[in-house]
Motif scaffolding. Structure first.
Motif, PDB file in Angstrom:
ATOM      1  N   MET A 121       0.865  -1.178   0.000  1.00 34.19           N
ATOM      2  CA  MET A 121       0.000   0.000   0.000  1.00 34.19           C
ATOM      3  C   MET A 121       0.898   1.222   0.000  1.00 34.19           C
ATOM      4  O   MET A 121       1.708   1.403   0.922  1.00 34.19           O
ATOM      5  CB  MET A 121      -0.906   0.017   1.228  1.00 34.19           C
ATOM      6  N   GLN A 122       0.801   2.028  -1.060  1.00 33.43           N
ATOM      7  CA  GLN A 122       1.572   3.263  -1.093  1.00 33.43           C
ATOM      8  C   GLN A 122       0.864   4.298  -0.236  1.00 33.43           C
ATOM      9  O   GLN A 122      -0.297   4.634  -0.466  1.00 33.43           O
ATOM     10  CB  GLN A 122       1.725   3.781  -2.511  1.00 33.43           C
ATOM     11  N   CYS A 123       1.576   4.793   0.770  1.00 33.07           N
ATOM     12  CA  CYS A 123       1.012   5.763   1.703  1.00 33.07           C
ATOM     13  C   CYS A 123       1.713   7.110   1.483  1.00 33.07           C
ATOM     14  O   CYS A 123       2.956   7.176   1.509  1.00 33.07           O
ATOM     15  CB  CYS A 123       1.193   5.297   3.140  1.00 33.07           C
ATOM     16  N   VAL A 124       0.947   8.148   1.262  1.00 34.44           N
ATOM     17  CA  VAL A 124       1.486   9.479   0.966  1.00 34.44           C
ATOM     18  C   VAL A 124       1.281  10.353   2.196  1.00 34.44           C
ATOM     19  O   VAL A 124       0.152  10.564   2.651  1.00 34.44           O
ATOM     20  CB  VAL A 124       0.790  10.095  -0.264  1.00 34.44           C
ATOM     21  N   MET A 125       2.377  10.891   2.703  1.00 33.63           N
ATOM     22  CA  MET A 125       2.312  11.630   3.965  1.00 33.63           C
ATOM     23  C   MET A 125       2.939  13.005   3.809  1.00 33.63           C
ATOM     24  O   MET A 125       4.026  13.145   3.232  1.00 33.63           O
ATOM     25  CB  MET A 125       3.049  10.835   5.050  1.00 33.63           C
ATOM     26  N   THR A 126       2.245  13.996   4.321  1.00 35.21           N
ATOM     27  CA  THR A 126       2.776  15.367   4.321  1.00 35.21           C
ATOM     28  C   THR A 126       3.111  15.772   5.752  1.00 35.21           C
ATOM     29  O   THR A 126       2.735  15.100   6.718  1.00 35.21           O
ATOM     30  CB  THR A 126       1.762  16.347   3.705  1.00 35.21           C
ATOM     31  N   SER A 127       3.784  16.886   5.882  1.00 31.59           N
ATOM     32  CA  SER A 127       4.317  17.288   7.185  1.00 31.59           C
ATOM     33  C   SER A 127       3.245  17.673   8.197  1.00 31.59           C
ATOM     34  O   SER A 127       3.516  17.743   9.393  1.00 31.59           O
ATOM     35  CB  SER A 127       5.289  18.459   7.005  1.00 31.59           C
ATOM     36  N   ASP A 128       2.018  17.900   7.730  1.00 29.66           N
ATOM     37  CA  ASP A 128       0.961  18.275   8.673  1.00 29.66           C
ATOM     38  C   ASP A 128       0.246  17.058   9.270  1.00 29.66           C
ATOM     39  O   ASP A 128      -0.633  17.210  10.123  1.00 29.66           O
ATOM     40  CB  ASP A 128      -0.067  19.182   7.999  1.00 29.66           C
ATOM     41  N   ALA A 129       0.612  15.848   8.857  1.00 30.79           N
ATOM     42  CA  ALA A 129      -0.030  14.651   9.374  1.00 30.79           C
ATOM     43  C   ALA A 129       0.502  14.323  10.769  1.00 30.79           C
ATOM     44  O   ALA A 129       1.671  14.570  11.084  1.00 30.79           O
ATOM     45  CB  ALA A 129       0.221  13.471   8.437  1.00 30.79           C
ATOM     46  N   GLU A 130      -0.349  13.764  11.598  1.00 33.85           N
ATOM     47  CA  GLU A 130       0.048  13.379  12.949  1.00 33.85           C
ATOM     48  C   GLU A 130       1.098  12.266  12.880  1.00 33.85           C
ATOM     49  O   GLU A 130       0.934  11.283  12.158  1.00 33.85           O
ATOM     50  CB  GLU A 130      -1.178  12.884  13.727  1.00 33.85           C
ATOM     51  N   LYS A 140      -3.828   8.502   1.630  1.00 30.43           N
ATOM     52  CA  LYS A 140      -3.415   9.820   2.109  1.00 30.43           C
ATOM     53  C   LYS A 140      -3.392   9.764   3.634  1.00 30.43           C
ATOM     54  O   LYS A 140      -4.415   9.636   4.295  1.00 30.43           O
ATOM     55  CB  LYS A 140      -4.378  10.893   1.618  1.00 30.43           C
ATOM     56  N   VAL A 141      -2.221   9.881   4.207  1.00 36.86           N
ATOM     57  CA  VAL A 141      -2.021   9.617   5.629  1.00 36.86           C
ATOM     58  C   VAL A 141      -2.495  10.782   6.489  1.00 36.86           C
ATOM     59  O   VAL A 141      -2.178  11.943   6.219  1.00 36.86           O
ATOM     60  CB  VAL A 141      -0.537   9.325   5.921  1.00 36.86           C
ATOM     61  N   THR A 142      -3.254  10.436   7.529  1.00 37.75           N
ATOM     62  CA  THR A 142      -3.623  11.428   8.542  1.00 37.75           C
ATOM     63  C   THR A 142      -2.919  11.154   9.874  1.00 37.75           C
ATOM     64  O   THR A 142      -2.751  12.067  10.681  1.00 37.75           O
ATOM     65  CB  THR A 142      -5.142  11.420   8.786  1.00 37.75           C
ATOM     66  N   ARG A 143      -2.488   9.888  10.060  1.00 34.19           N
ATOM     67  CA  ARG A 143      -1.850   9.533  11.335  1.00 34.19           C
ATOM     68  C   ARG A 143      -0.913   8.360  11.131  1.00 34.19           C
ATOM     69  O   ARG A 143      -1.244   7.403  10.429  1.00 34.19           O
ATOM     70  CB  ARG A 143      -2.909   9.180  12.379  1.00 34.19           C
ATOM     71  N   LEU A 144       0.267   8.474  11.729  1.00 38.47           N
ATOM     72  CA  LEU A 144       1.259   7.397  11.657  1.00 38.47           C
ATOM     73  C   LEU A 144       1.755   7.072  13.056  1.00 38.47           C
ATOM     74  O   LEU A 144       2.054   7.982  13.841  1.00 38.47           O
ATOM     75  CB  LEU A 144       2.427   7.793  10.750  1.00 38.47           C
ATOM     76  N   VAL A 145       1.873   5.772  13.375  1.00 43.57           N
ATOM     77  CA  VAL A 145       2.430   5.327  14.649  1.00 43.57           C
ATOM     78  C   VAL A 145       3.481   4.261  14.368  1.00 43.57           C
ATOM     79  O   VAL A 145       3.188   3.271  13.689  1.00 43.57           O
ATOM     80  CB  VAL A 145       1.347   4.748  15.584  1.00 43.57           C
ATOM     81  N   VAL A 146       4.685   4.468  14.845  1.00 39.74           N
ATOM     82  CA  VAL A 146       5.729   3.437  14.738  1.00 39.74           C
ATOM     83  C   VAL A 146       5.526   2.454  15.886  1.00 39.74           C
ATOM     84  O   VAL A 146       5.573   2.815  17.056  1.00 39.74           O
ATOM     85  CB  VAL A 146       7.139   4.049  14.792  1.00 39.74           C
ATOM     86  N   ILE A 147       5.307   1.196  15.544  1.00 39.57           N
ATOM     87  CA  ILE A 147       5.066   0.162  16.557  1.00 39.57           C
ATOM     88  C   ILE A 147       6.368  -0.501  16.977  1.00 39.57           C
ATOM     89  O   ILE A 147       6.657  -0.666  18.157  1.00 39.57           O
ATOM     90  CB  ILE A 147       4.068  -0.877  16.018  1.00 39.57           C
ATOM     91  N   GLY A 148       7.155  -0.906  15.987  1.00 38.16           N
ATOM     92  CA  GLY A 148       8.433  -1.552  16.279  1.00 38.16           C
ATOM     93  C   GLY A 148       9.515  -1.034  15.356  1.00 38.16           C
ATOM     94  O   GLY A 148       9.369  -1.061  14.127  1.00 38.16           O
ATOM     95  N   ARG A 149      10.595  -0.541  15.927  1.00 38.42           N
ATOM     96  CA  ARG A 149      11.676   0.019  15.115  1.00 38.42           C
ATOM     97  C   ARG A 149      12.526  -1.079  14.480  1.00 38.42           C
ATOM     98  O   ARG A 149      12.531  -2.222  14.939  1.00 38.42           O
ATOM     99  CB  ARG A 149      12.563   0.934  15.965  1.00 38.42           C
TER     100      ARG A 149
END
Length: 549
Positions: free
Chosen positions: A122-131, A166-175
């Protein structure tokens, strides 16, 4: 009061775990952990005790109900439809998966995420204003990291996919440390990937193999269940040698490691007066082994339930380091009562065509991948299996055919010798143009004791189903249902009849003609995917000198 009690009952407790499965409220109250005076926990089916509250009331004090289980939408369900996801445009979506790539550009970041449900990312597009964009800036979103992304499905601006998120929120679960993560964009050898078998499912090849393996397993159960077979769990530990080859792994507790370095003093193994191992002191009181086949046990249930099948792990202690052998593998073994060899061949043919057709229809993206990167033409080859009629000929005719071919084989061709893979592949690939072939009526000297002797007294009612590229895929036979013939065969091969007393009983009490076959599941996976080495057709291969992971 009745309404209040009902309301309390609806709040009954279950074990508050990470499981997403739903437990009916009607069963919850019977699973309340009870702590008594001895501090032991019990699962009580009625009340807590005479001195405590009712179960439902106690439940309301101890915890909350488990949430309702809901299926998660995965990438293959979003992108796998006829519109390739366009019907999802405008809808919100949450994706959980692992980062394949992360490309940071001046105004936008592209993150490719894969959740294992399909080859497509899934291609996810994220801008700097996204959480969560600070995780991009900190460098936490790297290849191999696990993340959760929420957003809205939109039409893709690129040509490689119809939609993107179009990304509104991103959470890193495991690095994931990019400097040590062993799977990079460059192609890795299969040998290297076997050394990191815990991570190789994240590659395109092995995720596709795993999905096709899963589809073959599902289709196997589906075929037999639809045709009235009953699944039977055959034992993994046995005291019988099904094949009479003696190539089995011992199961014993006579060797007990009492040191940290796994060393053991062999003088501690109990022996008899004549110096032999005293098996009477072992766990089972006699020698026991990991099974090489579930067939003999399966026959007992076929002689009661008519048609059964087993599907489980089997083991061979052959010191064979080839691309065709494993020490641990899975076997599918149906057994048909009131059946002869012709019935057996018909079942084997129908089964193979069914599971191959299922994979072609339900694993299209993975099969296209195999057709492009693993074996060109594999889809056409598998379609031939589904569409072409299977040919059968006798072992004697097969030997004549090989002799007359004047082809130089590595192994000799002679009546009475077993066919080798090169002979089998020549017959199915060259002589019959890629059509599967069944060879029947083999010399009894090269086959197992349980196969029914033919009237010529030289051959048995056995059959091998051969397919292109693999050779033998299925081996089966009509079983010897005549007690006197079976006893004579055991004596001829010097096998202990006492070890097979229960097997002989089947011939004493209501014996019936019956037949069955065995299929090595990993060879079927090889055949369906084009993977050359059988070690790549199973998640964690066990071979001589290798039992890692």
């Amino acid at each position: 009061m009745a309404g209040a009690a009902a309301a309390v009952t609806r709040r009954a407790v279950t074990l508050l775990l990470s499981s997403r499965f739903r437990t009916p409220a009607s069963r919850v109250s019977s699973l309340i952990p009870i702590v008594g005076a001895s501090n032991r926990r019990f699962l009580c089916a009625s009340s807590v005790s005479a001195r405590t509250a009712e179960p439902a009331e106690a439940a309301s004090q101890l915890g909350e109900t488990v949430k309702e289980f809901r299926k998660r939408f995965r990438i293959d369900e979003v992108k796998g439809g006829p519109d390739q996801g366009l019907d999802w445009v405008g809808k919100g979506l949450t994706v959980r998966g692992w980062v394949r790539t992360c490309r940071v550009q001046s105004s936008v970041t592209f993150i490719e995420v894969n959740d294992g449900s399909c080859l497509s990312n899934m291609q996810c597009v994220m801008t700097s204003d996204a959480e969560g964009y600070d995780q991009i800036e900190s460098g936490a979103v790297t290849t191999g990291a696990s993340i959760l992304i929420e957003g809205t499905v939109v039409p893709s601006q690129g040509a490689k996919q119809k939609i993107e998120l179009k990304v509104t929120r991103l959470v890193v679960i495991g690095r994931s440390d990019p400097t040590t993560y062993p799977i990079q964009k460059k192609r890795a050898t299969r040998e290297f990937l076997r050394s990191i078998a815990h991570l190789r499912p994240r590659t395109n090849t092995f995720s596709a193999v795993t999905r096709v393996r899963n589809a073959l397993a599902y289709a196997t159960h589906k075929f037999f269940q639809e045709n009235g077979f009953v699944w039977v769990s055959s034992p993994i530990i046995t005291a019988s040698d099904c094949e009479g080859a003696g190539e089995q792994f011992y199961v014993t507790t006579l060797i007990q490691n009492d040191t940290e370095d796994n060393n053991f003093n062999v003088s501690k193994i109990p022996t008899t007066k004549d110096g032999k191992i005293d098996w009477s002191q072992d766990f089972f009181g006699k020698p026991a082994f990991l099974t090489v086949s579930g067939q003999l046990n399966g026959e007992t249930y076929a002689c009661a339930l008519s048609d059964i099948y087993t599907f489980g792990p089997t083991f061979r202690a052959e010191n064979s380091n080839t691309s065709r052998h494993l020490a641990e593998f899975w076997m599918i073994e149906p057994e048909l009562a009131f059946a002869d060899l012709n019935d057996d061949m018909a079942c084997a043919t129908a089964y193979l065509q069914y599971v191959v057709k299922y994979v072609l229809e339900n694993c299209k993206e993975d099969m296209e991948f195999f057709n492009t990167w693993i074996e060109k033409g594999i889809i056409n080859r598998l379609n031939d299996v589904v569409e072409k009629s299977f040919v059968q000929l006798s072992y004697t005719d097969a030997i004549d055919l090989l002799v007359k071919s004047k082809k130089k084989f590595e192994f000799p061709v002679k009546w009475g010798l077993d066919l080798q893979s090169e002979h089998e592949r020549y017959i199915t690939e060259q002589v019959f143009g890629g059509s599967p072939v069944i060879i029947r009526d083999y010399p009894k000297e090269i086959k197992a004791f349980y196969m029914r002797q033919n009237d010529d007294e030289k051959t048995v009612a056995a059959m091998d189903l051969l397919v292109p590229r693999v050779g033998e895929l299925i081996g089966g036979s009509q079983r010897e249902e005549r007690l006197d013939y079976l006893e004579a065969r055991l004596e001829e091969l010097n096998l202990n009849k006492e070890s097979y007393w229960w097997y002989l009983d089947l011939r004493r009490f209501g014996s019936v003609p019956h037949a069955g076959f065995g299929l090595g599941f990993e060879r079927l996976v090889q055949f369906a995917t084009g993977i050359e080495n059988i070690r790549d057709a199973i998640p964690f291969p066990r071979t001589p000198g290798s039992a890692d992971f």
